[in-house]
Design a protein around this motif. Structure first.
Motif, PDB file in Angstrom:
ATOM      1  N   TYR A 177       0.829  -1.202   0.000  1.00 14.39           N
ATOM      2  CA  TYR A 177       0.000   0.000   0.000  1.00 14.39           C
ATOM      3  C   TYR A 177       0.872   1.265   0.000  1.00 14.39           C
ATOM      4  O   TYR A 177       0.611   2.201  -0.732  1.00 14.39           O
ATOM      5  CB  TYR A 177      -0.922  -0.010   1.218  1.00 14.39           C
ATOM      6  CG  TYR A 177      -1.830   1.189   1.290  1.00 14.39           C
ATOM      7  CD1 TYR A 177      -2.961   1.276   0.495  1.00 14.39           C
ATOM      8  CD2 TYR A 177      -1.540   2.248   2.145  1.00 14.39           C
ATOM      9  CE1 TYR A 177      -3.794   2.380   0.552  1.00 14.39           C
ATOM     10  CE2 TYR A 177      -2.364   3.357   2.210  1.00 14.39           C
ATOM     11  CZ  TYR A 177      -3.488   3.418   1.415  1.00 14.39           C
ATOM     12  OH  TYR A 177      -4.292   4.522   1.467  1.00 14.39           O
ATOM     13  N   GLY A 178       1.910   1.264   0.817  1.00 11.65           N
ATOM     14  CA  GLY A 178       2.808   2.419   0.863  1.00 11.65           C
ATOM     15  C   GLY A 178       3.530   2.635  -0.460  1.00 11.65           C
ATOM     16  O   GLY A 178       3.683   3.775  -0.915  1.00 11.65           O
ATOM     17  N   THR A 179       3.961   1.556  -1.088  1.00 12.11           N
ATOM     18  CA  THR A 179       4.651   1.655  -2.372  1.00 12.11           C
ATOM     19  C   THR A 179       3.726   2.208  -3.451  1.00 12.11           C
ATOM     20  O   THR A 179       4.099   3.115  -4.201  1.00 12.11           O
ATOM     21  CB  THR A 179       5.179   0.273  -2.797  1.00 12.11           C
ATOM     22  OG1 THR A 179       6.052  -0.214  -1.782  1.00 12.11           O
ATOM     23  CG2 THR A 179       5.925   0.346  -4.109  1.00 12.11           C
ATOM     24  N   ILE A 180       2.509   1.698  -3.524  1.00 12.01           N
ATOM     25  CA  ILE A 180       1.549   2.167  -4.519  1.00 12.01           C
ATOM     26  C   ILE A 180       1.185   3.620  -4.267  1.00 12.01           C
ATOM     27  O   ILE A 180       1.089   4.432  -5.203  1.00 12.01           O
ATOM     28  CB  ILE A 180       0.287   1.268  -4.525  1.00 12.01           C
ATOM     29  CG1 ILE A 180       0.638  -0.149  -4.952  1.00 12.01           C
ATOM     30  CG2 ILE A 180      -0.797   1.848  -5.414  1.00 12.01           C
ATOM     31  CD1 ILE A 180       1.246  -0.268  -6.333  1.00 12.01           C
ATOM     32  N   THR A 181       0.993   3.996  -3.003  1.00 12.89           N
ATOM     33  CA  THR A 181       0.649   5.370  -2.665  1.00 12.89           C
ATOM     34  C   THR A 181       1.768   6.323  -3.081  1.00 12.89           C
ATOM     35  O   THR A 181       1.515   7.387  -3.664  1.00 12.89           O
ATOM     36  CB  THR A 181       0.371   5.497  -1.160  1.00 12.89           C
ATOM     37  OG1 THR A 181      -0.707   4.622  -0.820  1.00 12.89           O
ATOM     38  CG2 THR A 181       0.018   6.917  -0.780  1.00 12.89           C
ATOM     39  N   LEU A 182       2.995   5.968  -2.792  1.00 14.55           N
ATOM     40  CA  LEU A 182       4.142   6.801  -3.177  1.00 14.55           C
ATOM     41  C   LEU A 182       4.250   6.906  -4.695  1.00 14.55           C
ATOM     42  O   LEU A 182       4.468   7.992  -5.238  1.00 14.55           O
ATOM     43  CB  LEU A 182       5.422   6.225  -2.585  1.00 14.55           C
ATOM     44  CG  LEU A 182       6.693   7.014  -2.819  1.00 14.55           C
ATOM     45  CD1 LEU A 182       6.589   8.388  -2.161  1.00 14.55           C
ATOM     46  CD2 LEU A 182       7.884   6.258  -2.278  1.00 14.55           C
ATOM     47  N   TYR A 183       4.070   5.790  -5.395  1.00 12.62           N
ATOM     48  CA  TYR A 183       4.140   5.776  -6.852  1.00 12.62           C
ATOM     49  C   TYR A 183       3.080   6.702  -7.467  1.00 12.62           C
ATOM     50  O   TYR A 183       3.377   7.516  -8.338  1.00 12.62           O
ATOM     51  CB  TYR A 183       3.949   4.342  -7.362  1.00 12.62           C
ATOM     52  CG  TYR A 183       3.918   4.216  -8.859  1.00 12.62           C
ATOM     53  CD1 TYR A 183       5.089   4.270  -9.600  1.00 12.62           C
ATOM     54  CD2 TYR A 183       2.714   4.031  -9.534  1.00 12.62           C
ATOM     55  CE1 TYR A 183       5.063   4.149 -10.982  1.00 12.62           C
ATOM     56  CE2 TYR A 183       2.677   3.919 -10.906  1.00 12.62           C
ATOM     57  CZ  TYR A 183       3.853   3.978 -11.627  1.00 12.62           C
ATOM     58  OH  TYR A 183       3.809   3.873 -12.993  1.00 12.62           O
ATOM     59  N   VAL A 184       1.845   6.588  -6.976  1.00 10.88           N
ATOM     60  CA  VAL A 184       0.756   7.421  -7.501  1.00 10.88           C
ATOM     61  C   VAL A 184       1.012   8.888  -7.195  1.00 10.88           C
ATOM     62  O   VAL A 184       0.759   9.760  -8.034  1.00 10.88           O
ATOM     63  CB  VAL A 184      -0.599   6.943  -6.943  1.00 10.88           C
ATOM     64  CG1 VAL A 184      -1.700   7.936  -7.235  1.00 10.88           C
ATOM     65  CG2 VAL A 184      -0.950   5.574  -7.512  1.00 10.88           C
ATOM     66  N   ALA A 185       1.516   9.188  -6.006  1.00  9.35           N
ATOM     67  CA  ALA A 185       1.795  10.579  -5.633  1.00  9.35           C
ATOM     68  C   ALA A 185       2.869  11.188  -6.527  1.00  9.35           C
ATOM     69  O   ALA A 185       2.731  12.325  -6.997  1.00  9.35           O
ATOM     70  CB  ALA A 185       2.218  10.649  -4.173  1.00  9.35           C
TER      71      ALA A 185
END
Length: 53
Positions: free
Chosen positions: A19-27
């Motif tokens: 979840y953290g990786t996807i959130t950072l990627y999208v941001a």
């Protein structure tokens, strides 16, 4: 029973990491996209004269 505790702890840790990786990627990608849109808009509008008071 102790093994299940560590299994769910591992599953939870992996989900949080994902979840953290996807959130950072999208941001990051969203920030780049917004920057590109703002550059395109400023090119479209051209230079502007300061408004007089």
């Amino acid at each position: 029973m102790e093994g299940l505790h560590f299994l769910w702890l591992g599953v939870t840790a992996l989900c949080l990491l994902w979840y953290g990786t996807i959130t950072l990627y999208v941001a990051v990608r969203g920030g780049r996209d917004i920057g590109q849109m703002l550059r395109n808009l400023s090119k479209l509008n051209g230079p502007r004269e300061p408004e007089g008071r």
